[in-house]
Design an enzyme around this catalytic site. Structure first.
Site, mmCIF file in Angstrom:
data_model
loop_
_atom_site.group_PDB
_atom_site.id
_atom_site.type_symbol
_atom_site.label_atom_id
_atom_site.label_comp_id
_atom_site.label_asym_id
_atom_site.label_seq_id
_atom_site.Cartn_x
_atom_site.Cartn_y
_atom_site.Cartn_z
ATOM 1 N N GLU A 147 0.816 -1.226 0.000
ATOM 2 C CA GLU A 147 0.000 0.000 0.000
ATOM 3 C C GLU A 147 0.847 1.272 0.000
ATOM 4 O OE1 GLU A 147 -2.952 -0.291 3.143
ATOM 5 O OE2 GLU A 147 -4.256 -1.434 1.824
ATOM 6 N N GLU A 308 -6.522 -7.971 -0.810
ATOM 7 C CA GLU A 308 -6.969 -8.044 0.579
ATOM 8 C C GLU A 308 -8.442 -7.656 0.671
ATOM 9 O OE1 GLU A 308 -4.821 -5.617 3.356
ATOM 10 O OE2 GLU A 308 -2.898 -5.990 2.373
HETATM 11 C C1 GLA Z 1 -4.246 -2.753 4.740
HETATM 12 C C2 GLA Z 1 -2.877 -3.351 4.844
HETATM 13 C C3 GLA Z 1 -2.799 -4.538 5.726
HETATM 14 C C4 GLA Z 1 -3.670 -4.359 6.950
HETATM 15 C C5 GLA Z 1 -5.062 -4.080 6.537
HETATM 16 C C6 GLA Z 1 -5.987 -3.960 7.723
HETATM 17 O O1 GLA Z 1 -4.937 -3.113 3.637
HETATM 18 O O2 GLA Z 1 -2.300 -3.655 3.594
HETATM 19 O O3 GLA Z 1 -1.472 -4.727 6.100
HETATM 20 O O4 GLA Z 1 -3.180 -3.294 7.687
HETATM 21 O O5 GLA Z 1 -5.094 -2.880 5.824
HETATM 22 O O6 GLA Z 1 -7.169 -3.342 7.415
#
Ligand code: GLA
Ligand code: ZN
Length: 663
Positions: A147, A308
């Protein structure tokens, strides 16, 4: 080895618990038909405990266990969170924030992209990891860092200032070009030396935060520079991976419509688009559909991955409700319907400590597999297995495009004047929502996209006019297509300078209209607009912005009902060439947007078959093995997948789920 199917699994960090527990994990993965594990995200401090030592024992064991268990692996470089020694030894790697404060060690997603030390150590680590694990059986993708972005996506340190000046030299060549672009005669800003240029933050051009800048041109360029600087970090790691592994796709997890980073600038450098789907609320089907289409649009419609999503609850919001029965399946199938070839979770097992210890996981702290949520996770795994490889690689054909443009997003929201309550994303989502309700298949594309295959192009609030977009929109209309734009379109050039002509600037001719005045109102205040479309008439509340339009070739479709401009044009249609160019000069409520959008779609016979059911989403995916129709009922939380037969035969139902639950 795993058999081809929609990938299912997610972030797995067993370095956080003892190896005995790993066996419990794998038993549960079997129960839930989990075939893909994302390994190594954020493992920097245990892989490289100090600058000159590496310890791959734990990662080796994790990878080996996954291979032994026949799982596919998505292997991450761990560079999204820095180890304490790095930040302590080299303070330059820490970001300087918008207020100008140099940070000390803590959190994640916070490196300075211009730091030579970060660049050297992150790429060396990527190199070692790629060298060691390339060729691992089941390696499905490389996942670089995590991210990219962080709080506002920017660092404002002295090294970034130097990088910015280089970037500007490259863009403008000389200071004359820069002064011209930034309109520096305003407030005595003429720059006479590159070193006078500083990053625009709270200490320089900004007040009241990132949206209030004295010079939009400077801030816009800084955002572009920062987006490119972070991209350079990704590209540098990717290049090191490619030295060892020429083929396995390389990606990084995006965040859908994430304002700080222009993903269109990044897209060519990714082999595969992937993103993290955390919708901000319970009924978010339109926003999620839009986000999937935006992410699919990054690679010209090729399938993407959901890297995710939470199986149950998030932890980062003030209030974190659980996904209601059926929602996990419904949202996962929605992703597949819109082109996802993987639906992965954050996370496979809950962390014991730190800020995400209550974030949901496939396995909770107790490792239970007899809960409602685990049952739904396992059901979905088996359904995905049942579908097999049917939809893999399938495209989602669309004849309607929505143009999404980060420059317009930035420029429109960081400009004083008119109305601070307008959100570019909300405007785009308004039009996308009307298309969604009409059941039209949509591609969300950048303004550089090839528009020649679309009958309908919707370009809401296309504030910044770049390149040959005007000509390409005109070409759509001339060959019989329809184009819609809205208030604030065509107002600014690439440097956020106004055009020395009537709004909507270079678009005026195509839409056959000019804006005489732009009125604004606080949220909640309305001026009704009456739309006359063929034989129907709709009166709908309009809000926020009221452009008083003067038709110059266009016909009037909607007029304001109140105030001193009652009876004046609010919505126009310009029939030109073989097609139509619609201009909507105000923020219409949903029924008004529906009326306009449907009138346009009907012209091309693009209103979908279930457009009368407001909760039913119908999406098709097509590949060589057939056409698959997803019927997603967002009210009942049920899903049906059909294979459509060629000719007039009845479709075959491949899968039907029902939670029997009403929100
Ligand atoms: C993001 C991150 C993860 C985690 C999630 C939790 O998407 O990439 O590492 O922190 O959020 O919501
Ligand atoms: Zn910096």
């Amino acid at each position: 080895m795993t058999t081809p199917r929609i990938r299912y699994g997610g972030d797995y960090n067993p370095e956080q618990w003892p190896p005995e527990v790993w066996e419990e994990d794998y038993d549960a993965f079997d129960l839930a038909a989990i075939d893909t594990l994302t390994i190594g995200v954020f493992g920097w401090s245990h892989i490289q405990p100090s600058e000159n030592s590496y310890d791959f024992a734990t990662l080796d064991a994790i990878v080996q266990r996954a291979v032994d268990g026949g799982r596919s692996i998505v292997l991450a470089t761990p560079t999204g969170a820095m180890p304490p020694w790095l930040s302590h030894r080299y303070p330059e790697v820490n970001r300087t924030d918008f207020e100008g404060r140099r940070h000390v060690y803590g959190q994640r997603h916070n490196h300075c992209p211009s730091s030579p030390v970060y660049q050297r150590l992150s790429t060396e680590l990527a190199d070692r990891i790629a060298e060691r694990y390339c060729g691992t059986p089941g390696l499905a993708a490389w996942h670089v860092a995590n991210e990219y972005g962080g709080p506002d996506g920017s660092c404002y340190c002295e090294r970034c200032a130097v990088g910015f000046r280089d970037w500007l030299r490259h863009r403008y060549g000389d200071l004359e070009g820069l002064n011209e672009a930034w309109n520096t005669m305003f407030w005595s800003h003429v720059f006479t030396d590159w070193d006078q240029v500083v990053p625009p933050n709270a200490l320089s051009e900004h007040w009241r935060g990132p949206n209030h800048t004295a010079f939009q041109g400077i801030t816009l360029d800084y955002r572009r520079f920062m987006s490119d600087a972070l991209l350079a970090n990704f590209v540098a790691e990717k290049e090191r991976i490619r030295r060892h592994d020429p083929l396995t796709p390389v990606t990084t997890n995006f965040m859908g419509p994430f304002r700080p980073i222009d993903y269109h600038r990044w897209a060519p450098h990714l082999d595969l688009a992937s993103w993290d789907n955390y919708p901000p609320g319970q009924r978010q089907e339109v926003r999620m559909a839009f986000s999937h289409d935006l992410m699919r649009g990054l690679k010209d419609g090729a399938p993407f991955w959901v890297m995710e999503q939470t199986p149950t609850i998030t932890a980062s919001r003030d209030v974190n409700p659980v996904k209601r029965p059926g929602v996990l399946g419904l949202w996962s199938w929605q992703a597949v319907a819109h082109g996802a070839d993987a639906v992965l979770y954050f996370q496979m097992r809950q962390s014991r400590g730190a800020c995400e210890k209550y974030h949901g996981a496939v396995l909770d702290h107790a490792g239970r597999t007899d809960t409602r949520s685990f049952k739904e996770i396992a059901d979905l795994g088996h359904q995905l297995q049942q579908l097999g490889d049917a939809v893999l690689g399938a495209r989602t054909p669309a004849r309607t495009a929505v143009i999404f443009d980060w420059d317009s997003w930035w420029a429109a929201e960081m400009t004083d004047g008119f109305n601070r309550h307008v959100s570019y994303l909300a405007v785009v989502l308004g039009y996308y929502g009307a298309l969604w309700r009409a059941n039209a298949a949509v591609d969300v594309v950048p303004c550089t996209a090839d528009l020649s295959a679309y009958d309908v192009v919707v370009a809401p609030a296309l504030h910044v006019v770049k390149g040959d977009i005007t000509e390409r929109l005109r070409a759509v209309v001339e060959r019989g297509g329809s184009v819609i734009t809205s208030y604030w379109a065509g107002r600014a050039d690439e440097s956020a300078r106004a055009f020395l002509m009537d709004a909507p600037g270079p678009f005026g001719d195509l839409f056959g209209v000019r804006v005489e005045e732009t009125d604004s109102a606080a949220p909640g205040e309305h001026n009704p607009v009456t739309l006359k479309l063929d034989d129907t008439s709709v009166t709908t509340p309009a809000s926020l912005v009221f452009e008083v339009l003067v038709p110059e070739g266009a016909e009037v479709v909607g007029t304001y009902d109140e105030d001193f401009y009652a009876g004046r044009a609010a919505v126009t249609r310009h029939r030109t060439g073989e097609g139509e160019a619609w201009y909507v000069g105000t923020d219409l409520a949903a029924d008004g947007l529906d009326a306009v959008v449907r009138a346009v779609l009907e012209r091309h016979d693009l209103v979908g078959p279930h457009a009368d059911d407001p909760h039913l989403e119908v999406v098709d995916r097509v590949n060589d093995s057939g056409c698959y129709r997803f019927l997603l009922d967002h009210d009942r939380k049920s899903v049906e997948i059909q294979r459509l037969s060629t000719g007039s035969g009845t479709p075959t139902t491949l899968l039907r789920t029902s939670a029997g639950f009403r929100a």
